[in-house]
Design a protein around this motif. Structure first.
Motif, PDB file in Angstrom:
ATOM      1  N   UNK A 267       0.762  -1.366   0.033  1.00  0.00           N
ATOM      2  CA  UNK A 267      -0.014   0.090  -0.012  1.00  0.00           C
ATOM      3  C   UNK A 267       0.967   1.292   0.139  1.00  0.00           C
ATOM      4  N   UNK A 268       2.085   1.377   0.585  1.00  0.00           N
ATOM      5  CA  UNK A 268       2.729   2.555   0.974  1.00  0.00           C
ATOM      6  C   UNK A 268       3.472   2.763  -0.581  1.00  0.00           C
ATOM      7  N   UNK A 269       3.952   1.551  -1.173  1.00  0.00           N
ATOM      8  CA  UNK A 269       4.422   1.613  -2.616  1.00  0.00           C
ATOM      9  C   UNK A 269       3.668   2.185  -3.611  1.00  0.00           C
ATOM     10  N   UNK A 270       2.489   1.759  -3.848  1.00  0.00           N
ATOM     11  CA  UNK A 270       1.604   2.240  -4.534  1.00  0.00           C
ATOM     12  C   UNK A 270       1.003   3.433  -4.178  1.00  0.00           C
ATOM     13  N   UNK A 271       0.943   3.955  -3.051  1.00  0.00           N
ATOM     14  CA  UNK A 271       0.567   5.590  -2.580  1.00  0.00           C
ATOM     15  C   UNK A 271       1.569   6.195  -3.107  1.00  0.00           C
ATOM     16  N   UNK A 272       2.827   5.860  -2.874  1.00  0.00           N
ATOM     17  CA  UNK A 272       3.777   7.005  -3.058  1.00  0.00           C
ATOM     18  C   UNK A 272       4.142   7.085  -4.797  1.00  0.00           C
ATOM     19  N   UNK A 273       3.703   6.011  -5.630  1.00  0.00           N
ATOM     20  CA  UNK A 273       3.773   6.050  -7.007  1.00  0.00           C
ATOM     21  C   UNK A 273       2.598   7.095  -7.531  1.00  0.00           C
ATOM     22  N   UNK A 274       1.536   6.683  -6.583  1.00  0.00           N
ATOM     23  CA  UNK A 274       0.181   7.487  -7.304  1.00  0.00           C
ATOM     24  C   UNK A 274       0.404   9.073  -6.971  1.00  0.00           C
ATOM     25  N   UNK A 275       0.871   9.257  -5.786  1.00  0.00           N
ATOM     26  CA  UNK A 275       1.298  10.720  -5.351  1.00  0.00           C
ATOM     27  C   UNK A 275       2.153  11.430  -6.273  1.00  0.00           C
ATOM     28  N   UNK A 276       3.404  10.849  -6.711  1.00  0.00           N
ATOM     29  CA  UNK A 276       4.096  11.235  -7.497  1.00  0.00           C
ATOM     30  C   UNK A 276       3.589  11.329  -9.025  1.00  0.00           C
ATOM     31  N   UNK A 277       2.882  10.523  -9.497  1.00  0.00           N
ATOM     32  CA  UNK A 277       2.292  10.579 -10.779  1.00  0.00           C
ATOM     33  C   UNK A 277       1.452  11.713 -10.648  1.00  0.00           C
TER      34      UNK A 277
END
Length: 310
Positions: A267-277
């Motif tokens: 969840x942390x990984x996908x959250x970081x990816x989504x926020x950066x995108x």
């Protein structure tokens, strides 16, 4: 004749002094009056200099000068690994299908560890043509220091720390290679995953038992299969096989501490990816059709989760 003078009286007899008891109330009421004393002449005293005891460096206190050199020595030893990581970035940061880079792309000067400066140093410049080689200047060194801070903060048993250190040693060049050319070479992902499993096995034999190791192996394989399945179903829109191989080690490190830690790390990984995108889209740096490398987010999400899980 004059009369003789009368004889002097003898000293009065000394009477014995009887002990006198003083009540506490009377003692408290007595006040002491300071009597001024005239300063006398100062007599110079010469002191012979003697030997000064020396403190060994091994037993010096943390605040003594003898202990200040040890952190710098450790820092120099850690930064000595940076040229090796820079060589890996320069060698494998090539587009898919091209051979590994072994020389400067501009003038052809060989890149070797016997003469790492300045091409493999913080300057990242070719010694012949002064063009940039590999990762940007100073970035790999900062990443090495960040990895050292993670190791110090994470704690754990020596075998667990060795597993994390091994994985970070391979993850640092993988992040730079994936960010540069969107690929995660097998020569970096497979050693990272195999070494993590082996060192976690040592931790299991030392004290933890077989249950955490079996869970870590299942977590790594399961997470890798999930990433690989998206490649088979979605094609280029899914995760690459390099991400799946990187997930072998990341999933094992997360699964070692339990299934909830693995789920939280994803969840942390996908959250970081989504926020950066989203931030890049708002800044108009990328488009909706752009493909961002997922390896850096997987490494960062794993590290953040491990620090929070301890």
């Amino acid at each position: 004749m004059p009369a003789d003078p009368p004889p002097r009286p003898l000293a009065a007899p000394v009477e014995p002094v009887l002990p006198v008891s003083v009540e506490p109330e009377l003692v408290e009421s007595v006040s002491v009056v300071p009597v001024p004393v005239e300063p006398g002449p100062v007599v110079p005293v010469s002191v012979e200099p003697g030997p000064v005891p020396s403190v060994p460096l091994a037993t010096a206190a943390p605040g003594t000068p003898g202990s200040r050199g040890r952190p710098w020595a450790r820092l120099a030893a850690i930064l000595a690994v940076a040229p090796v990581l820079r060589l890996a970035v320069a060698r494998y940061a090539v587009p898919p299908g091209e051979p590994d880079r072994t020389a400067c792309p501009t003038c052809g000067t060989p890149l070797t560890l016997d003469r790492p400066w300045p091409a493999l140093g913080p300057a990242a410049r070719c010694p012949a043509c002064r063009s940039r080689v590999g990762a940007p200047p100073g970035t790999v060194e900062v990443a090495v220091l960040a990895a050292l801070a993670v190791l110090v903060s994470a704690g754990g048993s020596p075998a667990e720390g060795a597993a994390l250190a091994w994985w970070l040693g391979w993850a640092v060049p993988l992040v730079f290679v994936d960010a540069a050319v969107h690929r995660l070479p097998d020569r970096l992902t497979w050693p990272a995953a195999i070494g993590v499993q082996a060192l976690l096995g040592v931790a299991a034999l030392a004290a933890a038992g077989p249950a955490p190791w079996l869970r870590a192996a299942a977590a790594g394989v399961g997470l890798a299969l999930c990433f690989a399945a998206t490649t088979l179903v979605l094609g280029r829109r899914g995760f690459g096989l390099g991400d799946a191989k990187l997930a072998l080690g990341a999933g094992a490190l997360l699964g070692w501490y339990g299934w909830p830690v693995l789920v939280f790390g994803v969840l942390v990984t996908f959250t970081l990816s989504a926020l950066t995108s989203l931030a890049l889209l708002l800044a108009r740096k990328v488009r909706w059709s752009s493909h961002l490398p997922f390896g850096p987010f997987l490494v960062l999400g794993t590290v953040v989760t491990l620090l929070l899980a301890r």
